[in-house]
Scaffold this motif. Sequence first.
Motif, PDB file in Angstrom:
ATOM      1  N   THR A 158      -5.952  -0.826   4.255  1.00  0.00           N
ATOM      2  CA  THR A 158      -4.907  -0.791   5.187  1.00  0.00           C
ATOM      3  C   THR A 158      -3.483  -0.567   4.517  1.00  0.00           C
ATOM      4  O   THR A 158      -2.820  -0.066   5.268  1.00  0.00           O
ATOM      5  N   ASP A 159      -3.204  -1.216   3.361  1.00  0.00           N
ATOM      6  CA  ASP A 159      -1.974  -1.248   2.706  1.00  0.00           C
ATOM      7  C   ASP A 159      -1.745   0.450   2.255  1.00  0.00           C
ATOM      8  O   ASP A 159      -0.513   0.689   2.433  1.00  0.00           O
ATOM      9  N   CYS A 160      -2.622   0.930   2.194  1.00  0.00           N
ATOM     10  CA  CYS A 160      -2.703   2.268   1.482  1.00  0.00           C
ATOM     11  C   CYS A 160      -1.986   3.097   2.629  1.00  0.00           C
ATOM     12  O   CYS A 160      -0.955   3.981   2.331  1.00  0.00           O
ATOM     13  N   ALA A 161      -2.443   3.021   3.795  1.00  0.00           N
ATOM     14  CA  ALA A 161      -1.726   3.550   5.172  1.00  0.00           C
ATOM     15  C   ALA A 161      -0.323   3.268   5.176  1.00  0.00           C
ATOM     16  O   ALA A 161       0.532   4.201   5.641  1.00  0.00           O
ATOM     17  N   LYS A 162      -0.077   2.170   5.198  1.00  0.00           N
ATOM     18  CA  LYS A 162       1.304   1.650   5.436  1.00  0.00           C
ATOM     19  C   LYS A 162       2.268   2.115   4.351  1.00  0.00           C
ATOM     20  O   LYS A 162       3.306   2.509   4.483  1.00  0.00           O
ATOM     21  N   VAL A 163       1.780   2.413   3.032  1.00  0.00           N
ATOM     22  CA  VAL A 163       2.397   2.804   1.768  1.00  0.00           C
ATOM     23  C   VAL A 163       2.783   4.275   2.323  1.00  0.00           C
ATOM     24  O   VAL A 163       4.109   4.728   1.999  1.00  0.00           O
ATOM     25  N   LEU A 164       1.800   5.026   2.627  1.00  0.00           N
ATOM     26  CA  LEU A 164       2.109   6.419   2.832  1.00  0.00           C
ATOM     27  C   LEU A 164       2.880   6.742   3.896  1.00  0.00           C
ATOM     28  O   LEU A 164       3.781   7.624   3.903  1.00  0.00           O
ATOM     29  N   ALA A 165       2.384   6.091   5.273  1.00  0.00           N
ATOM     30  CA  ALA A 165       2.986   6.327   6.252  1.00  0.00           C
ATOM     31  C   ALA A 165       4.712   6.073   6.214  1.00  0.00           C
ATOM     32  O   ALA A 165       5.536   6.677   6.937  1.00  0.00           O
TER      33      ALA A 165
END
Length: 528
Positions: free
Chosen positions: A50-57
């Motif tokens: 989940t955190d990966c999407a937050k970092v990228l977006a």
Amino acid sequence: MTQGNLERFMPPFASLNDQERWDVVSYALTLHVTPEQLELGKSLVETNCTDCAKVLAGDPEMMAALSNNDLIKVIKQGMGSLPDFGKDFTDEESTAAAAYIRSLTFASAAAPIAVAATETPVSAETVTPSAETTPVDGTQAAVTPEAGTPQAEIQVTVPATLAAGFGTISGSIDNQTGDALPTDILVTLRSLEHGADMNAGPQEIAAIETVAKADGTFVFENVEMPENRIFIADAVVNGQTYESEFAVVEAGMTELVIPTIQLFATSEDFSVLTVDSLQLHFDFANETEVQIFGVYTISNPTDKSVLVKMAAQEAIPFVPFPEGSTPLGYEATQDTAAFVQTADGFAMPPSTTPYGLIAFASYPKSDTIVVSQTVPLAISGVSILLPEGLKAEGDQLTDDGVQTMQSASFHIYTTGALKAGETLKFTITGKPQDTAVNPDLTQNKTLLIGAGAFGIVLIIAGIWLFMRDRKRVEEVDEEDEEDDEFEDPDSLMDAIIALDDLHRAGKLSDEAYQKRREELKGALKRKS
């Protein structure tokens, strides 16, 4: 969006600001993604990182630099502190995860605004309901007032009755004529939209009419108003059609105000006009004739609309052709203020934007050409552009030498200010360098580049139109010839857009339009 995609005939979206371009990008990206893909991508990302999407977006600049393939690579291989959370994803799953992460970088569009309508106040009673009228569940039931009970005025608000996507469009007529505004002025509201071919420009899709009120205001109700639809209003007053600027519907709009339609007092005295500049361009590419076009920049500094009557020979009295030349016609420049059509000519209302006109003519080709032209209006100055190798001589000319503009060389001469009624006279001699012999002005690439360098956008299609009585005297290989007409794809794209404008304005037959457009598209593909 910023640079366009010439291979696909998509022009750059230069008229949009940065936010609007991102909005277009956001919309375009939704066209190849299904809700099922987004749902699958969301499930995969939330399950694995989940955190990966937050970092990228959360890093729009980085996301803007990543293509879909780049983003899939990050998902499968990781990047920096981001783990390779999608290393075991199938291609379908990786694509879905990338689409979902990309969707997080765009804000959702605002919902359409619901507008309430207030009805006329109605009478109601202020009463205390009896036991019989109060349900046991506590909800309010209808009651019947008892005789003698005081009544109170209350406002009842009901939802708007307009259907979704419809609204009201209004505007006004600004009467600056000094006379009373005529009654029963017919106002036409025209709606336009871009079709599938963005190069073709907006197309009129509907027109509705109403009569302006005595104060010059007008209203169109229950008008379909989808986002980005374009509206223009025009009014016919004393035989002249006056047009507003355009207005564009924004998301959620239910009310739109059209820019004011301005009426001016009129005058037939064209001597009040001023000619800011005149450029004379000469083309020697034809075997038998020298073709000339004069580019006029004209201002109307008064508070009146100047009426210009065209004689039977369709001549503009203050834009003459050189003595001894064969007139070929006129064309407005692309950046001109808007001319207003009248029954016997046209009008030039006051405008902060100059008017631009091109006068086309030709001379028989000879070793020595004498150019003589009397100017009806004072001119601030004249510039003469000759292909390199030619010379001009005259007492009024200053030799500015050979200058290179956009990789083309011209011998340039200038004059000082000319008074109204003064005659400009000079002689041209010599032979042009590097000019292929071709039958018409449309083939002279060098001439067109030079004209563009002076700030006048002269498109092949516009010049081609006014060679209406001319025919080619020799056949050339079409592909090679068209490829040589233009230096780059941008010039070809400009030519296609101008051709579309001419056809839409009814100045070009369907057959000629389709033929020329296919030729230009073929040349564009080869250039790309």
